[in-house]
Write a protein that holds these residues in place. Sequence first.
Motif, PDB file in Angstrom:
ATOM      1  N   ALA A 286       0.841  -1.313  -0.013  1.00 56.93           N
ATOM      2  CA  ALA A 286      -0.082  -0.150   0.041  1.00 56.93           C
ATOM      3  C   ALA A 286       0.971   1.234  -0.144  1.00 56.93           C
ATOM      4  CB  ALA A 286      -1.042  -0.020   1.211  1.00 56.93           C
ATOM      5  N   ASN A 287       1.804   1.087   0.830  1.00 59.05           N
ATOM      6  CA  ASN A 287       2.753   2.450   1.046  1.00 59.05           C
ATOM      7  C   ASN A 287       3.408   2.496  -0.549  1.00 59.05           C
ATOM      8  OD1 ASN A 287       2.372   2.647   3.573  1.00 59.05           O
ATOM      9  ND2 ASN A 287       4.043   1.508   4.107  1.00 59.05           N
ATOM     10  N   ALA A 288       3.837   1.725  -1.162  1.00 59.03           N
ATOM     11  CA  ALA A 288       4.604   1.636  -2.417  1.00 59.03           C
ATOM     12  C   ALA A 288       3.516   2.110  -3.529  1.00 59.03           C
ATOM     13  CB  ALA A 288       5.010   0.366  -2.889  1.00 59.03           C
ATOM     14  N   ILE A 289       2.253   1.624  -3.815  1.00 61.90           N
ATOM     15  CA  ILE A 289       1.502   2.166  -4.864  1.00 61.90           C
ATOM     16  C   ILE A 289       0.943   3.457  -4.363  1.00 61.90           C
ATOM     17  CG2 ILE A 289       0.721  -0.231  -5.579  1.00 61.90           C
ATOM     18  CD1 ILE A 289      -2.028  -0.150  -4.256  1.00 61.90           C
ATOM     19  N   GLY A 290       0.691   3.634  -3.155  1.00 58.05           N
ATOM     20  CA  GLY A 290      -0.103   5.023  -2.453  1.00 58.05           C
ATOM     21  C   GLY A 290       0.956   6.092  -2.997  1.00 58.05           C
ATOM     22  N   ILE A 291       2.188   6.071  -3.207  1.00 57.36           N
ATOM     23  CA  ILE A 291       3.071   6.952  -3.674  1.00 57.36           C
ATOM     24  C   ILE A 291       2.741   7.590  -5.009  1.00 57.36           C
ATOM     25  CG2 ILE A 291       5.288   7.733  -4.211  1.00 57.36           C
ATOM     26  CD1 ILE A 291       6.565   5.728  -1.881  1.00 57.36           C
TER      27      ILE A 291
ATOM     28  N   LYS B 190       0.605   9.497  -7.412  1.00 57.08           N
ATOM     29  CA  LYS B 190      -0.426  10.415  -7.010  1.00 57.08           C
ATOM     30  C   LYS B 190      -1.739  10.019  -7.753  1.00 57.08           C
ATOM     31  CE  LYS B 190       2.351  14.395  -6.420  1.00 57.08           C
ATOM     32  NZ  LYS B 190       3.678  13.780  -6.588  1.00 57.08           N
ATOM     33  N   ARG B 191      -1.455   9.097  -8.692  1.00 61.02           N
ATOM     34  CA  ARG B 191      -3.269   8.841  -9.371  1.00 61.02           C
ATOM     35  C   ARG B 191      -3.929   7.868  -8.477  1.00 61.02           C
ATOM     36  NH1 ARG B 191      -0.954   6.015 -14.637  1.00 61.02           N
ATOM     37  NH2 ARG B 191       0.579   5.394 -12.875  1.00 61.02           N
ATOM     38  N   ILE B 192      -3.169   7.135  -7.510  1.00 62.24           N
ATOM     39  CA  ILE B 192      -3.543   6.077  -6.600  1.00 62.24           C
ATOM     40  C   ILE B 192      -3.964   6.823  -5.455  1.00 62.24           C
ATOM     41  CG2 ILE B 192      -3.258   4.043  -5.496  1.00 62.24           C
ATOM     42  CD1 ILE B 192      -1.675   2.994  -7.922  1.00 62.24           C
ATOM     43  N   GLY B 193      -2.907   7.336  -4.593  1.00 60.57           N
ATOM     44  CA  GLY B 193      -2.960   7.994  -3.286  1.00 60.57           C
ATOM     45  C   GLY B 193      -2.860   7.115  -2.199  1.00 60.57           C
ATOM     46  N   ARG B 194      -2.427   7.406  -1.365  1.00 58.96           N
ATOM     47  CA  ARG B 194      -2.230   6.448   0.006  1.00 58.96           C
ATOM     48  C   ARG B 194      -3.542   6.250   0.945  1.00 58.96           C
ATOM     49  NH1 ARG B 194      -2.444   3.041   3.335  1.00 58.96           N
ATOM     50  NH2 ARG B 194      -0.719   2.281   4.620  1.00 58.96           N
ATOM     51  N   ARG B 195      -4.410   7.454   1.023  1.00 62.61           N
ATOM     52  CA  ARG B 195      -5.566   7.440   1.707  1.00 62.61           C
ATOM     53  C   ARG B 195      -6.626   6.274   1.176  1.00 62.61           C
ATOM     54  NH1 ARG B 195      -7.267  13.607   2.855  1.00 62.61           N
ATOM     55  NH2 ARG B 195      -8.569  12.532   4.382  1.00 62.61           N
ATOM     56  N   PHE B 196      -7.342   6.071   2.383  1.00 64.82           N
ATOM     57  CA  PHE B 196      -8.349   4.857   2.122  1.00 64.82           C
ATOM     58  C   PHE B 196      -7.594   3.578   1.493  1.00 64.82           C
ATOM     59  CE2 PHE B 196     -12.493   6.007   3.568  1.00 64.82           C
ATOM     60  CZ  PHE B 196     -12.306   6.961   4.240  1.00 64.82           C
ATOM     61  N   LEU B 197      -6.313   3.306   1.840  1.00 64.24           N
ATOM     62  CA  LEU B 197      -5.771   2.004   1.502  1.00 64.24           C
ATOM     63  C   LEU B 197      -5.382   1.284   2.490  1.00 64.24           C
ATOM     64  CD1 LEU B 197      -3.507   2.708  -1.830  1.00 64.24           C
ATOM     65  CD2 LEU B 197      -5.622   1.436  -1.648  1.00 64.24           C
ATOM     66  N   SER B 198      -5.764   1.704   3.766  1.00 62.58           N
ATOM     67  CA  SER B 198      -5.477   1.091   4.979  1.00 62.58           C
ATOM     68  C   SER B 198      -6.360  -0.292   5.139  1.00 62.58           C
ATOM     69  CB  SER B 198      -5.729   1.521   6.052  1.00 62.58           C
ATOM     70  OG  SER B 198      -5.033   2.789   6.163  1.00 62.58           O
ATOM     71  N   PRO B 199      -5.594  -1.552   5.119  1.00 59.18           N
ATOM     72  CA  PRO B 199      -6.587  -2.716   5.039  1.00 59.18           C
ATOM     73  C   PRO B 199      -6.853  -3.224   6.434  1.00 59.18           C
ATOM     74  CG  PRO B 199      -4.010  -3.223   4.917  1.00 59.18           C
ATOM     75  CD  PRO B 199      -4.009  -1.731   5.026  1.00 59.18           C
ATOM     76  N   GLY B 200      -7.671  -4.268   6.499  1.00 63.21           N
ATOM     77  CA  GLY B 200      -7.848  -4.867   7.981  1.00 63.21           C
ATOM     78  C   GLY B 200      -9.354  -5.324   8.114  1.00 63.21           C
ATOM     79  N   LEU B 201     -10.139  -4.673   8.854  1.00 63.10           N
ATOM     80  CA  LEU B 201     -11.411  -4.967   9.063  1.00 63.10           C
ATOM     81  C   LEU B 201     -12.437  -4.682   8.082  1.00 63.10           C
ATOM     82  CD1 LEU B 201     -12.064  -4.548  12.960  1.00 63.10           C
ATOM     83  CD2 LEU B 201     -10.841  -6.117  11.774  1.00 63.10           C
ATOM     84  N   GLY B 202     -11.961  -3.735   7.055  1.00 66.33           N
ATOM     85  CA  GLY B 202     -13.096  -3.059   6.282  1.00 66.33           C
ATOM     86  C   GLY B 202     -13.611  -2.226   6.817  1.00 66.33           C
TER      87      GLY B 202
END
Length: 446
Positions: free
Chosen positions: A244-249, A251-263
Amino acid sequence: MRVTAIGIGYLGLTHAVCMADLGHQVLAIDVDEEKVAKVARGETPFFEPGLEPLLRKNLDAGRLRFTTSFAEIGEFGGVHFLCVGTPQKSGETGADLSYVYGAVNALAPHLTGEALIVGKSTVPVGTARDLLAHAQALVPAGTRVSLLWNPEFLREGFAVQDTLTPDRFVFGVTADEAGARADAVIREVYATPLSSGIPAITMDLETAELVKVSANSFLATKISFINAMAEMCEASGADVIALANAIGIDKRIGRRFLSPGLGFGGGCLPKDIRAFRTTAASKGVDSIVSLLSTVDDINLGRRERVTTLAREAVGGDLAGKKVAVLGIAFKPNTDDLRDSPSLDICMRLAAEGAIVSVHDPVAMPQAARGYPDFRYADSVHEAARDAEVVLHLTEWAEYRAIDPAAVGQVVAQKILVDGRSALDAGAWHAAGWSVHRPGQPPMPAR
Ligand code: UDX
């Protein structure tokens, strides 16, 4: 200006308080007399950072009042914000519009002169135009009523900030003179935030309705995407957070709302994507139906996955095992339990016979009222005492300050399932814990 707010839930109360804070005279209504009495005393019925002081400030300034009378609302002013809820229908996926129609039915006969209804609730596309026709049929002779759709994008925990300084304003209007007038009036209501350069986009009613549900659907899709990647990472021995950190960099993707876990959970995202799916099905738009069904399925699958992590951690059988749960609200900085993934997991654990001991910094009174069968602990240590496994399910900031060595002294087994991947896994591991996180390789105790 004189404005009213109809409904004083999360949306309506925050909106009423913020409109008063902008300097408007505000009268807000709710059918719940107890709630009206409480807010009139300056107490908010839910936990929302910053809202209660602002409520008191504006009550004291005499800019904000509450009522249960629609006659008073109709008489009070010309701009009426419709802020009632559109919950999921019981046993169905569609939205329950009875509060929206109920509010217009109650309001319209009391409107006089030039009246503007501003819809803020999240509704299926087509509702706004139908509500306008409905209101027009109900107003007294001589009253001219128009309607504008101004969807709300507020996040719980940031409700005041999101109302006073949103990312953008969306104004859905009819393509006639009444629509142009409504657009001018709403821009006057929001003159202060607009003067600071916040974008405002005027469009037709249907697009405005769709903007709201598509924003929530996009956010939900983003979360389910990263959770699907978490499953892929687990199957491959990879690490979803690094991914997530790598793809979030990008800018077209962005790191926000890419935190996995419980949904995702809460009072909006789950019910809004289900309602949108129902609307899409009724219009034969299968692509939306299948996309959002998959998003929902991936999301609900996370709850089972974290329950499985807990079951496996205690040796395959939860019956009679003590499980400590940290966080029960659907996300931090709220006491809202609606569709809370953590609450759902607590119920799954209890259904398998686990003894569930819950801690939450603010949501416990709320949870204890609705779910008296769990144990509620006043502190993290009390919740963790003799636990076979500790589940971190809502990422309150204070949980990041837990000393893993000290908690390690009171548990039966030092096993942590960090369902939100938000704790310092290295520190917990160094203190002798085995650490399990969705989408990341397990860290067995040393
Ligand atoms: C949401 C929308 O953000 C807001 O614009 C809309 O008006 C109402 O619905 P809210 O329900 O307050 O707001 O919660 P939000 O912050 O969007 O979080 C929703 C859920 O997604 C929470 O359960 C949160 O824990 C979860 N989430 C969020 C993730 O699982 N991963 C993330 O990366 C982000």
